[in-house]
Write an enzyme that holds these catalytic residues in place. Sequence first.
Site, PDB file in Angstrom:
ATOM      1  N   SER A 250       0.859  -1.122  -0.075  1.00 15.38           N
ATOM      2  CA  SER A 250      -0.028   0.001   0.087  1.00 15.38           C
ATOM      3  C   SER A 250       0.867   1.236   0.167  1.00 15.38           C
ATOM      4  O   SER A 250       1.940   1.215   0.780  1.00 15.38           O
ATOM      5  CB  SER A 250      -0.778  -0.071   1.157  1.00 15.38           C
ATOM      6  OG  SER A 250      -1.555   1.260   1.524  1.00 15.38           O
ATOM      7  N   LYS A 251       0.455   2.208  -0.832  1.00 10.60           N
ATOM      8  CA  LYS A 251       1.406   3.632  -0.852  1.00 10.60           C
ATOM      9  C   LYS A 251       1.061   4.116   0.302  1.00 10.60           C
ATOM     10  O   LYS A 251       2.032   5.047   0.717  1.00 10.60           O
ATOM     11  CB  LYS A 251       1.085   4.404  -2.147  1.00 10.60           C
ATOM     12  CG  LYS A 251      -0.507   4.757  -1.983  1.00 10.60           C
ATOM     13  CD  LYS A 251      -0.844   5.504  -3.385  1.00 10.60           C
ATOM     14  CE  LYS A 251      -2.275   6.100  -3.368  1.00 10.60           C
ATOM     15  NZ  LYS A 251      -2.540   6.798  -4.864  1.00 10.60           N
ATOM     16  N   ARG A 252       0.086   3.951   1.240  1.00  6.86           N
ATOM     17  CA  ARG A 252      -0.121   4.689   2.571  1.00  6.86           C
ATOM     18  C   ARG A 252       1.164   4.170   3.495  1.00  6.86           C
ATOM     19  O   ARG A 252       1.476   4.765   4.620  1.00  6.86           O
ATOM     20  CB  ARG A 252      -1.456   4.649   2.877  1.00  6.86           C
ATOM     21  CG  ARG A 252      -2.491   5.266   2.272  1.00  6.86           C
ATOM     22  CD  ARG A 252      -3.565   5.131   2.763  1.00  6.86           C
ATOM     23  NE  ARG A 252      -4.594   3.949   2.755  1.00  6.86           N
ATOM     24  CZ  ARG A 252      -5.023   3.387   1.832  1.00  6.86           C
ATOM     25  NH1 ARG A 252      -5.237   4.242   0.888  1.00  6.86           N
ATOM     26  NH2 ARG A 252      -5.615   2.300   1.896  1.00  6.86           N
TER      27      ARG A 252
END
Length: 495
Positions: A250-252
């Site tokens: 996840s880019k988060r």
Amino acid sequence: MEEVTRNNQVRVRFAPSPTGFLHVGGARTAIFNWLFAKNQKGKFLLRIEDTDPERSKSELSGQILRSMQWLGMDSDEEVVYQSDRITRYKEVVNELVESGKAYYAFETSEELDKRRKESEAKKIAYKYDRASLNLDKNIIEQHLREKRPYAIRFFIPQGVTDFEDIVHGKTTFNNYEIDDFVLIRSDGSPVYQVAVIIDDHDMKISHVIRGDDHLTNTPKQILLYKALGWEIPRFAHLPMILDEGKKKLSKRRDTVSVEEYKELGYLPEALFNFLTLLGYAPPDNREIVRRGELIKLFSFRRVNKKSAVFDIKKLNWINSEYIKSSDENFLLTLFKEYLASPPSPLSTFKGGTKAILPDDDYLLKVISLTKGRVQTINEFYEFGKYFFTDPESYDERGLAKHWTNDIKLIFKEYFETLTPQSPLLEERGGWNSASLEENLRSFAEAKGIKPGQLIHVLRLALTGITASPGIFELMEVLGRDTVVRRIEKFIGMFT
């Protein structure tokens, strides 16, 4: 599973959507396509799937292509842009309508939303009820004359759809579970499912190699191929990449952009090597495998069905191994790029002027001393700030352990042997690592102490920390003026 052979020319493609940066998962898919094409003496092609005008951005297309080029995977033919092929997609869909394999659907989005909510209330999976399938021809023509909005849906025939996946083997889907999916939206734009098979057909793609998240798209696309009477390519679905918590990247939470890894100081060959190992095991289970060897060794027989874990520690180790074996002039070019660009402190303006980079000879000496210790290009500065700036702080534990009352006076005497006024170093050969080492060891022996007692303090004074490359090599690179200045500052602060 039958291994692929070279009977016919292999043509594969990587087809990212320019709605974000090139994801490492997408890069791994591109790598497997590229390796397979090169192994099979085939063609590797690039296609930009930019049919979504709201989400697709031309600058992201450029970024994706730059990342691909950085990884060393240029297209063997001209890059295809789906946005240039809208007319072609509509022509093919119209053929499907005329042959009775697709049909106009005039429901509004509000009507469809209502039906979905009704299904949710009944706790049953929503499926389009084919309300428009059997409309009278005259009614359809009337709706079209009235310019009533419509979508075009594909008619799913009865039966099952199966195929031999190169990675997963025999894979079967019941057609009853597949909805009559949309081919053309009510705004006139084609959907992914139809655009992708038209492109793959027109580009003569022989093998579609992509992530497991596309597995459920495959039966829909096979049905479209059959409806059009086109040859069906072979499919290979690759395992997903998970983070160390066994969750989808996840880019988060994770660094997922190829460009970010470039900016963090990873080498393209190292990232290429690492990503290849996510789901693929070389015959001898080596972890450092150069590109040329990977091309020779690549086989889908060794692609794992299970998800792969993105292990940043392994990536760091692989990158450090590539740095160790890289030509120092190549590393110099990359290091200078880092020093000249943010976030390097040397790239910022201080007092109205920009910091001046050290000359190439100095930087090459820094690289030579530290390349066996760093994991990324950026760490040449981050772990070796003392080569560029005087220490601003000193390790407190190191001070407490090594800067004792017994050593203070002795260290001051040793410092006098380093000053320009002292003839000792010149007598021993001047300011070089060999003379500096001989000088310190001779001084320690004369004082009846261990050389390490001086070395630990010397390292603290010059770097502010308790670990560094060889202290004498470090002193040689820093030069006498810097060494003397830093020791004077250190003694002044702590006596």
